[in-house]
Enzyme design. Structure first.
Site, PDB file in Angstrom:
ATOM      1  N   ARG A 129       0.730  -1.166  -0.006  1.00 45.67           N
ATOM      2  CA  ARG A 129      -0.083   0.092   0.037  1.00 45.67           C
ATOM      3  C   ARG A 129       1.014   1.331   0.072  1.00 45.67           C
ATOM      4  NH1 ARG A 129      -4.746  -2.502   2.769  1.00 45.67           N
ATOM      5  NH2 ARG A 129      -6.356  -0.946   2.495  1.00 45.67           N
ATOM      6  N   ARG A 186     -18.031  -2.634   9.642  1.00 46.53           N
ATOM      7  CA  ARG A 186     -16.724  -2.532  10.186  1.00 46.53           C
ATOM      8  C   ARG A 186     -16.479  -1.005  10.795  1.00 46.53           C
ATOM      9  NH1 ARG A 186     -12.542  -4.459   5.186  1.00 46.53           N
ATOM     10  NH2 ARG A 186     -11.377  -2.440   5.897  1.00 46.53           N
TER      11      ARG A 186
END
Ligand code: AMP
Length: 221
Positions: free
Chosen positions: A93, A167
């Site tokens: 990432r 989430r």
């Protein structure tokens, strides 16, 4: 697996459908699906030292420090089930993570990567993330507009009594932060891999099965 080693990376913004496509593709190719996000969420749920270190960053929608996730990926890729290929979802990432991955593959004497970037408009990303719900037991992903699930309800999967929840990083503030972090730190990886001739650009819009039909030839080609 016959002959070819598939060493794959699924790139894309949060909500681009990396997890969904990675699951389908790893089953199709018979290679392990490695999600650093799933590994970290499991560590948080189990309250391990890694989980305690990662939780704050994750809840705020920030990236967990490179050294922690690089150690996770290094350890996981050295396991025997990765010998014939693997599919990384959510890693790398950052550019330092991509460089570390290159080093690990060199050390393990592996074939070059193939990188799939799932391209989705920002408007669609926000819509998908804000409506996403997951089962606390089986991990199945739902969207509130396209299924019968509701917050606090029970997972519709047969024999699963898990609770449907959101989430903690799919709430509006964390979504904004994750998209900002993506643009700042992860998007540069598109050029990084393109310059190395490793990138396939795939439209991530439309039904998951149609996207999978675009992804497979790019991987096999
Ligand atoms: P994901 O399920 O891939 O969206 O990941 C959820 C969260 O886990 C991210 O917002 C980060 O906080 C953390 N995370 C997962 N993978 C990485 C990574 N490669 N580098 C840094 N943080 C990560």
């Amino acid at each position: 697996m016959a002959g070819k080693e598939h060493n794959l990376v699924m790139l894309g913004a949060p909500g681009a459908g990396k997890g969904t496509q990675a699951k389908m593709l790893s089953e199709e190719l018979g290679i392990p699906h490695i999600s650093t996000g799933d590994i970290l969420r499991m560590a948080v749920a189990e309250g391990t030292e890694l989980g305690q270190q990662a939780k704050g960053y994750m809840d705020r929608g920030e990236l967990v420090p490179d050294e922690l996730v690089i150690a996770i990926a290094r350890e996981r890729l050295a396991e025997p089930d990765c010998e014939d290929g693997f599919l990384l979802d959510g890693f790398p990432r950052t550019v330092p993570q991509a460089e570390a991955l290159e080093e690990v593959l060199d050390e393990l004497d592996r074939e070059p990567l193939k990188v799939i970037n799932l391209d989705v408009s920002e408007e669609e990303l926000v819509r998908r993330l804000a409506g996403r719900r997951v089962c606390s037991e089986c991990g199945e992903i739902y969207h509130i507009d396209y299924s019968d699930v509701e917050d606090g309800g029970v997972c519709p999967k047969p024999e699963c009594n898990g609770e449907i929840e959101q989430r903690s990083d799919d709430r509006p503030e964390a979504i904004r932060e994750r998209l900002r972090v993506y643009a700042d730190q992860t998007e540069p990886l598109i050029d990084y891999y393109d310059e190395r001739g490793l990138l396939a650009q795939i439209s991530g819009e439309g039904p998951p099965e149609e996207i999978a039909e675009r992804v497979l030839p790019a991987v096999r080609g």
